[in-house]
Design a protein around this motif. Sequence first.
Motif, PDB file in Angstrom:
ATOM      1  N   ASP A  41       0.817  -1.206   0.000  1.00 31.79           N
ATOM      2  CA  ASP A  41       0.000   0.000   0.000  1.00 31.79           C
ATOM      3  C   ASP A  41       0.858   1.266   0.000  1.00 31.79           C
ATOM      4  N   ASN A  42       2.156   1.112  -0.300  1.00 32.54           N
ATOM      5  CA  ASN A  42       3.060   2.260  -0.341  1.00 32.54           C
ATOM      6  C   ASN A  42       3.009   2.930  -1.711  1.00 32.54           C
ATOM      7  N   LYS A  43       3.122   4.237  -1.712  1.00 30.19           N
ATOM      8  CA  LYS A  43       3.152   5.003  -2.946  1.00 30.19           C
ATOM      9  C   LYS A  43       4.538   4.914  -3.565  1.00 30.19           C
ATOM     10  N   ALA A  44       4.616   4.858  -4.889  1.00 33.55           N
ATOM     11  CA  ALA A  44       5.921   4.802  -5.557  1.00 33.55           C
ATOM     12  C   ALA A  44       6.778   5.976  -5.102  1.00 33.55           C
ATOM     13  N   ILE A  45       8.061   5.728  -4.849  1.00 33.13           N
ATOM     14  CA  ILE A  45       8.927   6.729  -4.231  1.00 33.13           C
ATOM     15  C   ILE A  45       9.051   7.980  -5.096  1.00 33.13           C
ATOM     16  N   TRP A  46       9.025   7.825  -6.425  1.00 35.05           N
ATOM     17  CA  TRP A  46       9.177   8.999  -7.283  1.00 35.05           C
ATOM     18  C   TRP A  46       7.892   9.821  -7.366  1.00 35.05           C
ATOM     19  N   LEU A  47       6.774   9.268  -6.899  1.00 27.09           N
ATOM     20  CA  LEU A  47       5.516  10.007  -6.876  1.00 27.09           C
ATOM     21  C   LEU A  47       5.348  10.811  -5.590  1.00 27.09           C
ATOM     22  N   HIS A  75      21.252  12.421  -5.487  1.00 24.90           N
ATOM     23  CA  HIS A  75      20.015  12.113  -6.208  1.00 24.90           C
ATOM     24  C   HIS A  75      19.362  13.405  -6.688  1.00 24.90           C
ATOM     25  N   ILE A  76      18.551  13.283  -7.741  1.00 25.41           N
ATOM     26  CA  ILE A  76      17.850  14.426  -8.348  1.00 25.41           C
ATOM     27  C   ILE A  76      16.382  14.038  -8.449  1.00 25.41           C
ATOM     28  N   HIS A  77      15.548  14.646  -7.632  1.00 28.76           N
ATOM     29  CA  HIS A  77      14.131  14.304  -7.549  1.00 28.76           C
ATOM     30  C   HIS A  77      13.324  15.535  -7.944  1.00 28.76           C
ATOM     31  N   PHE A  78      12.587  15.474  -9.040  1.00 26.95           N
ATOM     32  CA  PHE A  78      11.867  16.652  -9.497  1.00 26.95           C
ATOM     33  C   PHE A  78      10.612  16.258 -10.273  1.00 26.95           C
ATOM     34  N   LYS A  79       9.754  17.254 -10.451  1.00 25.04           N
ATOM     35  CA  LYS A  79       8.520  17.101 -11.212  1.00 25.04           C
ATOM     36  C   LYS A  79       8.487  18.179 -12.282  1.00 25.04           C
ATOM     37  N   PHE A 145      25.660   7.261 -17.488  1.00 22.74           N
ATOM     38  CA  PHE A 145      25.969   6.708 -16.173  1.00 22.74           C
ATOM     39  C   PHE A 145      24.846   6.965 -15.170  1.00 22.74           C
ATOM     40  N   LEU A 146      23.895   7.834 -15.498  1.00 22.06           N
ATOM     41  CA  LEU A 146      22.779   8.110 -14.605  1.00 22.06           C
ATOM     42  C   LEU A 146      21.884   6.884 -14.459  1.00 22.06           C
ATOM     43  N   ARG A 147      21.329   6.707 -13.272  1.00 22.85           N
ATOM     44  CA  ARG A 147      20.364   5.647 -13.007  1.00 22.85           C
ATOM     45  C   ARG A 147      19.104   6.280 -12.426  1.00 22.85           C
ATOM     46  N   GLY A 148      17.951   5.642 -12.647  1.00 19.03           N
ATOM     47  CA  GLY A 148      16.743   6.193 -12.070  1.00 19.03           C
ATOM     48  C   GLY A 148      15.492   5.851 -12.840  1.00 19.03           C
ATOM     49  N   VAL A 149      14.456   6.666 -12.625  1.00 19.36           N
ATOM     50  CA  VAL A 149      13.117   6.412 -13.152  1.00 19.36           C
ATOM     51  C   VAL A 149      12.544   7.694 -13.726  1.00 19.36           C
ATOM     52  N   VAL A 150      11.882   7.581 -14.874  1.00 20.19           N
ATOM     53  CA  VAL A 150      11.101   8.672 -15.462  1.00 20.19           C
ATOM     54  C   VAL A 150       9.691   8.155 -15.684  1.00 20.19           C
TER      55      VAL A 150
END
Length: 359
Positions: A41-47, A75-79, A145-150
């Motif tokens: 029931d956890n929200k996706a971390i990038w959301l 880390h780079i977290h943005f919307k 070399f970047l890793r992550g989610v879009v």
Amino acid sequence: MTATDEEDDDVVDEDEEEQEKEEEKPKTVKQNVTEWEHLNDNKAIWLRKAKDVSTEEYNKFYKAISKDWDDSLTHIHFKAEGDVEFKALLFIPKHAPWDFYDNIQRPKPKAAGAVPGASAGLKLYVRRVFISDDIDELLPRYLSFLRGVVDSDSLPLNVNRETLQAHSSLKTIKKKVVRKALDAIKKMADDEVACNAAGSDIDEDNKINKPSMDECKKFGILYKEFGRALKLGIMEDDSNRGRLAKLLRFHSSKSLDKLTSLADYVSRVKPGQKSIYWMAGLSQQEVALSPFAEKLVAEGFEVLYMTDVLDEYVMQQLPDFEDFKFVNIAKEDVDLPTEESENAEVCERVECIGAMMLY
């Protein structure tokens, strides 16, 4: 009515009462019921909002998607909002994969059985549905070399991967991702400059604004692992060449033990000097012992030592930096500023200052 008749009526009444009780008794019906339990029931971390995510959660997620044993460098977290809306969570690793530079120099194969190349390293989601981790258009080669989610809400969901890669929205996403990544790298470089400027002697008032010890070391770690990738960006990314040039670091005749930036070189030029002098070689010692370098160093000019295999190619794409022309002292006739030109520049500065005071 006789006594026998009355007894018969009583028996009949009792039978009717028992029959009514049997009819009123509820029936038991067996039925199979399936109950679903929501385990995740956890929200996706990038959301989630960046302020609601802890450092431990970021590190745990990074290790899960990258299979890295160490935490990320940052880390780079943005919307992003506008014509194309998406959420992104990017990570810069502390270590380059052992085959990173082998793969980055080879184009990605399209035919089966070809030698595999480097993947983009970003997982693409469309409306929380995983699409692919092999979309070339999300990142340029030098940032692979970047890793992550879009995760985008603007991309179509019911198309194949080939059609999706040609979608115009991917270009917008790529542009914004590159800008955010370069901003993060620039911040690390600025932190390093601030630490070097502050030094060890710093009062308590300024200590609040000084980056932490870990922040001071981040850009050095990044440049050691991915400095050549940034140089590749100079050769391939015309639109961000100026921003990448500010991130380059070299050894020089005045900075033998530490890498120096082009901005630092410009801040140390002699009066009247309009060029940035450099020379390529296999090692610092080879360049320093060159007659070309010895002559300029003896006259007080700083020479950049280009000892990486990509440096000469980088210089071909960088004609100047902040109006200072790059000059290869081994191939070009070097016009050194004369004493008269130095004095003229000093006079111009004095006259300018005098005019400003009169004004």
